[in-house]
Design a protein around this motif. Sequence first.
Motif, short mmCIF file in Angstrom:
data_model
loop_
_atom_site.label_atom_id
_atom_site.label_comp_id
_atom_site.label_asym_id
_atom_site.label_seq_id
_atom_site.Cartn_x
_atom_site.Cartn_y
_atom_site.Cartn_z
N ALA A 73 0.77 -1.13 -0.01
CA ALA A 73 -0.06 -0.04 -0.01
C ALA A 73 0.95 1.30 0.00
O ALA A 73 1.82 1.30 0.76
CB ALA A 73 -0.81 -0.09 1.05
N PRO A 74 0.55 2.14 -0.72
CA PRO A 74 -0.52 2.46 -1.82
C PRO A 74 -0.48 1.40 -2.68
O PRO A 74 0.55 0.73 -3.07
CB PRO A 74 -0.64 3.80 -2.15
CG PRO A 74 0.83 4.24 -2.00
CD PRO A 74 1.46 3.51 -0.70
N GLU A 75 -1.72 1.36 -3.68
CA GLU A 75 -1.56 0.22 -4.78
C GLU A 75 -0.32 0.42 -5.80
O GLU A 75 0.02 1.61 -5.91
CB GLU A 75 -2.48 0.82 -5.75
CG GLU A 75 -2.66 -0.25 -6.92
CD GLU A 75 -4.03 0.08 -7.90
OE1 GLU A 75 -3.68 0.12 -9.02
OE2 GLU A 75 -5.08 0.24 -7.23
N PRO A 76 0.54 -0.69 -5.70
CA PRO A 76 1.77 -0.52 -6.44
C PRO A 76 1.77 -0.40 -7.84
O PRO A 76 1.15 -0.87 -8.51
CB PRO A 76 2.54 -1.55 -5.91
CG PRO A 76 1.53 -2.68 -5.50
CD PRO A 76 0.17 -1.75 -5.40
N GLU A 77 2.99 0.01 -8.62
CA GLU A 77 3.35 -0.19 -9.91
C GLU A 77 3.65 -1.76 -10.06
O GLU A 77 4.58 -2.43 -9.56
CB GLU A 77 4.35 0.76 -10.45
CG GLU A 77 4.62 0.62 -11.96
CD GLU A 77 6.15 1.33 -12.20
OE1 GLU A 77 6.38 1.07 -13.30
OE2 GLU A 77 6.46 2.25 -11.47
N LEU B 277 5.79 -6.35 -8.00
CA LEU B 277 5.21 -4.99 -7.67
C LEU B 277 6.13 -4.13 -7.12
O LEU B 277 7.12 -4.64 -6.22
CB LEU B 277 4.07 -5.21 -6.63
CG LEU B 277 3.06 -6.29 -6.96
CD1 LEU B 277 2.09 -6.43 -5.62
CD2 LEU B 277 2.38 -5.76 -8.15
N LEU B 278 6.46 -2.84 -7.55
CA LEU B 278 7.45 -2.02 -7.11
C LEU B 278 7.25 -1.60 -5.75
O LEU B 278 6.08 -1.13 -5.30
CB LEU B 278 7.65 -0.77 -7.99
CG LEU B 278 8.54 0.26 -7.74
CD1 LEU B 278 10.04 -0.56 -8.05
CD2 LEU B 278 8.61 1.44 -8.97
N GLY B 279 7.86 -1.56 -4.87
CA GLY B 279 7.82 -1.23 -3.57
C GLY B 279 9.33 -0.50 -2.90
O GLY B 279 9.98 -0.18 -3.82
N ARG B 280 9.44 -0.30 -1.76
CA ARG B 280 10.61 -0.04 -1.19
C ARG B 280 11.05 -0.66 0.18
O ARG B 280 10.19 -1.10 0.66
CB ARG B 280 10.32 1.57 -0.51
CG ARG B 280 9.22 1.70 0.39
CD ARG B 280 8.91 3.32 0.73
NE ARG B 280 8.09 3.38 1.86
CZ ARG B 280 6.89 3.04 2.00
NH1 ARG B 280 6.22 2.75 0.70
NH2 ARG B 280 6.30 3.26 3.06
N LEU C 196 -1.63 -19.01 -11.18
CA LEU C 196 -2.86 -18.11 -11.44
C LEU C 196 -2.24 -16.76 -11.47
O LEU C 196 -1.27 -16.41 -10.74
CB LEU C 196 -3.94 -18.29 -10.65
CG LEU C 196 -4.54 -19.48 -10.40
CD1 LEU C 196 -5.53 -19.61 -9.05
CD2 LEU C 196 -5.05 -20.23 -11.58
N ASP C 197 -2.93 -15.92 -12.20
CA ASP C 197 -2.33 -14.36 -11.97
C ASP C 197 -2.92 -13.66 -11.01
O ASP C 197 -4.10 -13.49 -10.90
CB ASP C 197 -3.06 -13.72 -13.44
CG ASP C 197 -2.42 -12.22 -13.65
OD1 ASP C 197 -2.02 -11.75 -12.42
OD2 ASP C 197 -2.75 -11.58 -14.73
N PRO C 198 -2.29 -13.40 -10.01
CA PRO C 198 -2.41 -12.70 -8.75
C PRO C 198 -3.18 -11.33 -8.98
O PRO C 198 -4.02 -10.86 -8.18
CB PRO C 198 -1.28 -12.51 -7.83
CG PRO C 198 -0.11 -12.65 -8.91
CD PRO C 198 -0.48 -13.43 -10.05
N LEU C 199 -3.02 -10.83 -10.09
CA LEU C 199 -3.65 -9.57 -10.30
C LEU C 199 -5.34 -9.72 -10.40
O LEU C 199 -5.94 -8.71 -10.17
CB LEU C 199 -3.32 -8.86 -11.55
CG LEU C 199 -1.69 -8.32 -11.38
CD1 LEU C 199 -1.33 -7.69 -12.82
CD2 LEU C 199 -1.46 -7.44 -10.32
N ARG C 200 -5.74 -10.99 -10.85
CA ARG C 200 -7.06 -11.40 -10.83
C ARG C 200 -7.69 -11.05 -9.51
O ARG C 200 -9.03 -10.78 -9.34
CB ARG C 200 -7.54 -12.65 -11.11
CG ARG C 200 -6.96 -12.94 -12.61
CD ARG C 200 -7.08 -14.39 -13.20
NE ARG C 200 -7.97 -15.29 -12.51
CZ ARG C 200 -8.08 -16.53 -12.52
NH1 ARG C 200 -7.19 -17.30 -13.17
NH2 ARG C 200 -9.18 -17.26 -11.67
#
Length: 197
Positions: free
Chosen positions: A39-43, A64-67, A150-154
Amino acid sequence: MARSLTALVAAVLTVWLTVSSSSPAGAADTDPVGHWPLAPEPEVVARFDPPADPWGAGHRGVDLLGRPGQAVLAALPGRVSFVGSLAGRGVLVVDHGATRTTYEPVSATVAVGADLAAGAPIGILQAGASHCAPRACLHWGWIEGAETYLDPLRLVGGGPVRLLPLWREEPVGAAPVPQRSAYDGWRPPVVTLRLSW
């Protein structure tokens, strides 16, 4: 001509009723509504690209891009089934019954057996061991059964696009169907010709 028009309308209605009464493919297999693991919604840096065979090349999750040090969250409610290191990366697995989600590289803040709600913190994103170094990325996976990736973006509404019909109960923007035949009350036009010699 009236008979052919009636037959055409009957054929179109039959096809429409058949299509609208049958359930779309996969309707029984509705994806659960999940939570973004960052969070927030990542790239999304790298998308899901399943291999053609179990040993083939591909990407069995998403990056997913994070820090570094960012909180990692459970995507779905479930129970922690694995916490450990694989190939030098911290890995955490949450079991959801028929499926499980995977998170790496993560320094876990929960133990095996912990019951989790969706969105609960499960660990900290590690630096240096990510797929997209020198940036920090979370590799997030979703697996069904033993080895079906499976595609987790689902889980968050970002999976493949599915085309839906233009209507649900009634066609969108359809013209009203006349209650009488187009020929009722129709009279041929009267044409008057004047001939002069």
